[in-house]
Design a protein around this motif. Structure first.
Motif, PDB file in Angstrom:
ATOM      1  N   LEU A   1       0.846  -1.198   0.000  1.00  0.00           N
ATOM      2  CA  LEU A   1       0.000   0.000   0.000  1.00  0.00           C
ATOM      3  C   LEU A   1       0.883   1.251   0.000  1.00  0.00           C
ATOM      4  CD1 LEU A   1      -2.810   1.391   0.343  1.00  0.00           C
ATOM      5  CD2 LEU A   1      -2.437   1.235   2.811  1.00  0.00           C
ATOM      6  N   THR A   2       1.944   1.228   0.826  1.00  0.00           N
ATOM      7  CA  THR A   2       2.838   2.390   0.911  1.00  0.00           C
ATOM      8  C   THR A   2       3.455   2.702  -0.445  1.00  0.00           C
ATOM      9  OG1 THR A   2       3.342   1.782   3.168  1.00  0.00           O
ATOM     10  CG2 THR A   2       4.858   3.313   2.119  1.00  0.00           C
ATOM     11  N   ARG A   3       3.927   1.668  -1.102  1.00  0.00           N
ATOM     12  CA  ARG A   3       4.567   1.897  -2.405  1.00  0.00           C
ATOM     13  C   ARG A   3       3.556   2.454  -3.415  1.00  0.00           C
ATOM     14  NH1 ARG A   3       7.813  -2.651  -5.907  1.00  0.00           N
ATOM     15  NH2 ARG A   3       7.721  -1.510  -7.848  1.00  0.00           N
ATOM     16  N   PHE A   4       2.350   1.871  -3.405  1.00  0.00           N
ATOM     17  CA  PHE A   4       1.303   2.355  -4.308  1.00  0.00           C
ATOM     18  C   PHE A   4       1.020   3.834  -4.050  1.00  0.00           C
ATOM     19  CE2 PHE A   4      -3.298   3.343  -4.436  1.00  0.00           C
ATOM     20  CZ  PHE A   4      -3.499   3.323  -5.804  1.00  0.00           C
ATOM     21  N   LEU A   5       0.897   4.186  -2.767  1.00  0.00           N
ATOM     22  CA  LEU A   5       0.558   5.572  -2.429  1.00  0.00           C
ATOM     23  C   LEU A   5       1.695   6.522  -2.793  1.00  0.00           C
ATOM     24  CD1 LEU A   5      -1.263   5.014   0.995  1.00  0.00           C
ATOM     25  CD2 LEU A   5      -2.312   5.642  -1.183  1.00  0.00           C
ATOM     26  N   ILE A   6       2.928   6.086  -2.585  1.00  0.00           N
ATOM     27  CA  ILE A   6       4.067   6.959  -2.949  1.00  0.00           C
ATOM     28  C   ILE A   6       4.080   7.179  -4.467  1.00  0.00           C
ATOM     29  CG2 ILE A   6       6.596   7.066  -3.094  1.00  0.00           C
ATOM     30  CD1 ILE A   6       6.630   5.850  -0.250  1.00  0.00           C
ATOM     31  N   GLU A   7       3.785   6.093  -5.208  1.00  0.00           N
ATOM     32  CA  GLU A   7       3.732   6.254  -6.678  1.00  0.00           C
ATOM     33  C   GLU A   7       2.638   7.244  -7.069  1.00  0.00           C
ATOM     34  OE1 GLU A   7       3.336   2.286  -8.157  1.00  0.00           O
ATOM     35  OE2 GLU A   7       5.457   1.862  -7.779  1.00  0.00           O
ATOM     36  N   GLN A   8       1.485   7.158  -6.382  1.00  0.00           N
ATOM     37  CA  GLN A   8       0.385   8.090  -6.684  1.00  0.00           C
ATOM     38  C   GLN A   8       0.785   9.516  -6.297  1.00  0.00           C
ATOM     39  OE1 GLN A   8      -2.919   7.209  -8.002  1.00  0.00           O
ATOM     40  NE2 GLN A   8      -1.650   5.483  -8.580  1.00  0.00           N
ATOM     41  N   GLN A   9       1.547   9.618  -5.197  1.00  0.00           N
ATOM     42  CA  GLN A   9       1.957  10.954  -4.732  1.00  0.00           C
ATOM     43  C   GLN A   9       2.891  11.619  -5.741  1.00  0.00           C
ATOM     44  OE1 GLN A   9       3.865  11.100  -0.899  1.00  0.00           O
ATOM     45  NE2 GLN A   9       4.156  13.306  -1.062  1.00  0.00           N
ATOM     46  N   ARG A  10       3.692  10.800  -6.424  1.00  0.00           N
ATOM     47  CA  ARG A  10       4.622  11.363  -7.418  1.00  0.00           C
ATOM     48  C   ARG A  10       3.858  12.102  -8.508  1.00  0.00           C
ATOM     49  NH1 ARG A  10       8.270   6.582  -7.387  1.00  0.00           N
ATOM     50  NH2 ARG A  10       9.657   7.025  -5.666  1.00  0.00           N
ATOM     51  N   LYS A  11       2.611  11.609  -8.765  1.00  0.00           N
ATOM     52  CA  LYS A  11       1.769  12.342  -9.718  1.00  0.00           C
ATOM     53  C   LYS A  11       1.103  13.460  -8.921  1.00  0.00           C
ATOM     54  CE  LYS A  11       0.714   7.895 -11.795  1.00  0.00           C
ATOM     55  NZ  LYS A  11      -0.319   6.853 -11.866  1.00  0.00           N
ATOM     56  N   ALA A  12       1.893  14.421  -8.520  1.00  0.00           N
ATOM     57  CA  ALA A  12       1.588  15.423  -7.498  1.00  0.00           C
ATOM     58  C   ALA A  12       0.118  15.768  -7.249  1.00  0.00           C
ATOM     59  CB  ALA A  12       2.379  16.676  -7.785  1.00  0.00           C
ATOM     60  N   ASP A  13      -0.617  16.176  -8.283  1.00  0.00           N
ATOM     61  CA  ASP A  13      -1.964  16.647  -7.989  1.00  0.00           C
ATOM     62  C   ASP A  13      -2.948  15.508  -7.752  1.00  0.00           C
ATOM     63  OD1 ASP A  13      -1.459  16.063 -10.578  1.00  0.00           O
ATOM     64  OD2 ASP A  13      -2.902  17.486 -11.418  1.00  0.00           O
ATOM     65  N   VAL A  14      -2.534  14.265  -7.982  1.00  0.00           N
ATOM     66  CA  VAL A  14      -3.433  13.135  -7.730  1.00  0.00           C
ATOM     67  C   VAL A  14      -3.531  12.862  -6.229  1.00  0.00           C
ATOM     68  CG1 VAL A  14      -3.818  10.680  -8.123  1.00  0.00           C
ATOM     69  CG2 VAL A  14      -2.883  12.101  -9.947  1.00  0.00           C
ATOM     70  N   LEU A  15      -2.411  12.902  -5.536  1.00  0.00           N
ATOM     71  CA  LEU A  15      -2.421  12.548  -4.119  1.00  0.00           C
ATOM     72  C   LEU A  15      -1.460  13.441  -3.328  1.00  0.00           C
ATOM     73  CD1 LEU A  15      -3.474  10.547  -1.962  1.00  0.00           C
ATOM     74  CD2 LEU A  15      -1.473   9.152  -2.429  1.00  0.00           C
ATOM     75  N   PRO A  16      -1.978  14.458  -2.655  1.00  0.00           N
ATOM     76  CA  PRO A  16      -1.103  15.291  -1.824  1.00  0.00           C
ATOM     77  C   PRO A  16      -0.482  14.459  -0.702  1.00  0.00           C
ATOM     78  CG  PRO A  16      -3.306  16.261  -2.067  1.00  0.00           C
ATOM     79  CD  PRO A  16      -3.376  14.878  -2.620  1.00  0.00           C
ATOM     80  N   GLY A  17       0.726  14.867  -0.274  1.00  0.00           N
ATOM     81  CA  GLY A  17       1.452  14.111   0.746  1.00  0.00           C
ATOM     82  C   GLY A  17       0.666  13.909   2.027  1.00  0.00           C
ATOM     83  N   GLU A  18      -0.068  14.944   2.445  1.00  0.00           N
ATOM     84  CA  GLU A  18      -0.834  14.838   3.692  1.00  0.00           C
ATOM     85  C   GLU A  18      -1.904  13.754   3.605  1.00  0.00           C
ATOM     86  OE1 GLU A  18      -3.051  17.842   5.847  1.00  0.00           O
ATOM     87  OE2 GLU A  18      -1.376  19.207   5.652  1.00  0.00           O
ATOM     88  N   LEU A  19      -2.518  13.683   2.432  1.00  0.00           N
ATOM     89  CA  LEU A  19      -3.580  12.683   2.248  1.00  0.00           C
ATOM     90  C   LEU A  19      -2.985  11.279   2.230  1.00  0.00           C
ATOM     91  CD1 LEU A  19      -6.521  11.981   1.758  1.00  0.00           C
ATOM     92  CD2 LEU A  19      -6.218  12.512  -0.667  1.00  0.00           C
ATOM     93  N   ARG A  20      -1.806  11.167   1.649  1.00  0.00           N
ATOM     94  CA  ARG A  20      -1.136   9.857   1.634  1.00  0.00           C
ATOM     95  C   ARG A  20      -0.897   9.374   3.072  1.00  0.00           C
ATOM     96  NH1 ARG A  20       4.073   7.844   2.265  1.00  0.00           N
ATOM     97  NH2 ARG A  20       5.238   9.786   2.109  1.00  0.00           N
ATOM     98  N   LEU A  21      -0.357  10.269   3.896  1.00  0.00           N
ATOM     99  CA  LEU A  21      -0.045   9.877   5.273  1.00  0.00           C
ATOM    100  C   LEU A  21      -1.330   9.563   6.048  1.00  0.00           C
ATOM    101  CD1 LEU A  21       2.814  12.432   5.879  1.00  0.00           C
ATOM    102  CD2 LEU A  21       3.030   9.955   5.613  1.00  0.00           C
ATOM    103  N   LEU A  22      -2.383  10.308   5.752  1.00  0.00           N
ATOM    104  CA  LEU A  22      -3.671  10.050   6.409  1.00  0.00           C
ATOM    105  C   LEU A  22      -4.181   8.650   6.049  1.00  0.00           C
ATOM    106  CD1 LEU A  22      -6.384  10.639   7.775  1.00  0.00           C
ATOM    107  CD2 LEU A  22      -6.988  12.087   5.848  1.00  0.00           C
ATOM    108  N   ILE A  23      -4.131   8.316   4.766  1.00  0.00           N
ATOM    109  CA  ILE A  23      -4.612   6.988   4.334  1.00  0.00           C
ATOM    110  C   ILE A  23      -3.753   5.894   4.976  1.00  0.00           C
ATOM    111  CG2 ILE A  23      -4.893   5.449   2.358  1.00  0.00           C
ATOM    112  CD1 ILE A  23      -5.586   8.005   0.707  1.00  0.00           C
TER     113      ILE A  23
END
Ligand code: AHM
Ligand code: MG
Length: 339
Positions: free
Chosen positions: A6-28
């Protein structure tokens, strides 16, 4: 092949900056960690002294199970100090839970049903946790968050998901870029991706409804179900199967994986007289189902277009197979016109 956590998936999504802000990643990630802990508690059952009911009732007047309260506390404890949230709301709490002043605050609102399908806890059937994430309105910067700040339509959700505690523990998540499934590897303690960009199968002949409520259904729902019960001999010209787990997470997960339709309709034609809650159950599940190519209405309008008026508001739910949801909704409208 490398496993996608899950962490790797979320980090990959975060790299697409406007798809997943860092704060939301950490929240999930925090919510997912709490679900892992809940999964361990559920798994202990009688050995962990987590089964049975308490003397208390929740805001809806329902008797609380021990696990309802334990899971609620776990989610509050895990999420209150991370700095990603402005406030939380839960099916089990009367009003919202603003982040205490001693912790940093963030820009998101988290809503959850800590244990969905509570009636199944004591008989070892699947239960789950449902969650929804909203952005706190800009207007609440610099003042206390209020209940009204949570009253946003389902299309405002920035993430939604559920964990199901069954034979396997599974986390299903969407951040608006499709639906992803992660299975808990209990030995390693990680959520591992086991299904990606899920699309629910269409055209399957299976429905889920609590038949014991038939006397309370509207004519449209009764017509839809009666026609399916007649099977090949009736107007559908084919046989239908029925399943009812009484645990929305389990019923919706089945529909996501193998198709069909789920209904917990209004009890009669008075809007608002329903069992499932808009903010904790209907909205997140509708978001996931729409992301997976299905549809979700309250029997009349898309659930995600419903305007919330109260935190614990209830709503009729008809979701799953697009064509079948359209039939139910059309029958409802026809019956309304005829009345
Ligand atoms: P809960 O969140 O208090 O457990 O209630 C919601 C559950 C859903 O998971 C499920 O679809 C429904 O209630 C089952 O209701 P019933 O027992 O009336 O069939
Ligand atoms: Mg519940």
């Amino acid at each position: 092949m490398a496993r996608t956590t899950l962490t790797r998936f979320l980090i990959e999504q975060q790299r697409k900056a406007d798809v997943l802000p860092g704060e939301l990643r950490l929240l999930i990630e925090t919510v997912a960690r709490a679900c892992k802990t809940i999964s361990h508690s559920v798994g202990k059952g009688a050995l962990g002294e987590v089964l049975g009911s308490l003397d208390s009732e929740n805001v809806q007047g329902e008797v609380q199970k021990k696990l309802d309260v334990i899971a609620n506390e776990l989610l509050l404890d895990a999420n209150e100090w991370g700095g990603h949230l402005a406030a939380m709301a839960s099916e089990e709490m009367e009003t919202i839970y603003p982040i205490p002043n001693r912790y940093p605050k963030g820009e998101y609102l988290l809503l959850f049903d800590p244990i969905d399908g509570s009636s199944n806890i004591d008989v070892d059937l699947s239960v789950g946790t449902i969650f929804s994430v909203l952005r706190a309105p800009e207007a609440c910067a610099g003042r206390d968050v209020t209940e009204e700040d949570f009253l946003q339509g389902g299309r405002s959700q920035v993430a939604a998901g559920y964990a199901i505690y069954g034979p396997q523990s599974i986390l299903v998540l969407s951040i608006g870029t499709g639906v992803y499934e992660f299975t808990l590897d209990r030995e390693v303690g990680s959520w591992i991706m086991t299904d990606a960009d899920m699309k629910m199968p269409q055209g399957k002949c299976e429905f889920a409804i609590n038949m014991s409520n038939r006397r309370q259904w509207s004519p449209g729902i009764a017509r839809y179900v009666d026609e399916r019960v007649l099977g090949a001999a009736g107007p559908c010209g084919k046989d239908y199967n029925m399943r009812w787990t009484a645990s929305m997470v389990a019923d919706v997960h089945r529909i996501l994986k193998r198709g069909g339709i789920f209904m917990y309709p209004y009890d009669d034609r008075t809007p608002g007289k329903a069992k499932l809650r808009l903010m904790y159950e209907a909205n997140p599940m509708s978001y996931l189902i729409e992301q997976a190519g299905g549809a979700a209405t309250d029997g009349f309008i898309p659930i995600l277009d419903a305007e919330p008026t109260a935190l614990h508001q209830r709503i009729g739910v008809v979701l799953g197979d697009k064509a079948e949801v359209e039939i139910v909704t059309a029958y409802g409208r026809e019956a309304e016109v005829a009345a």
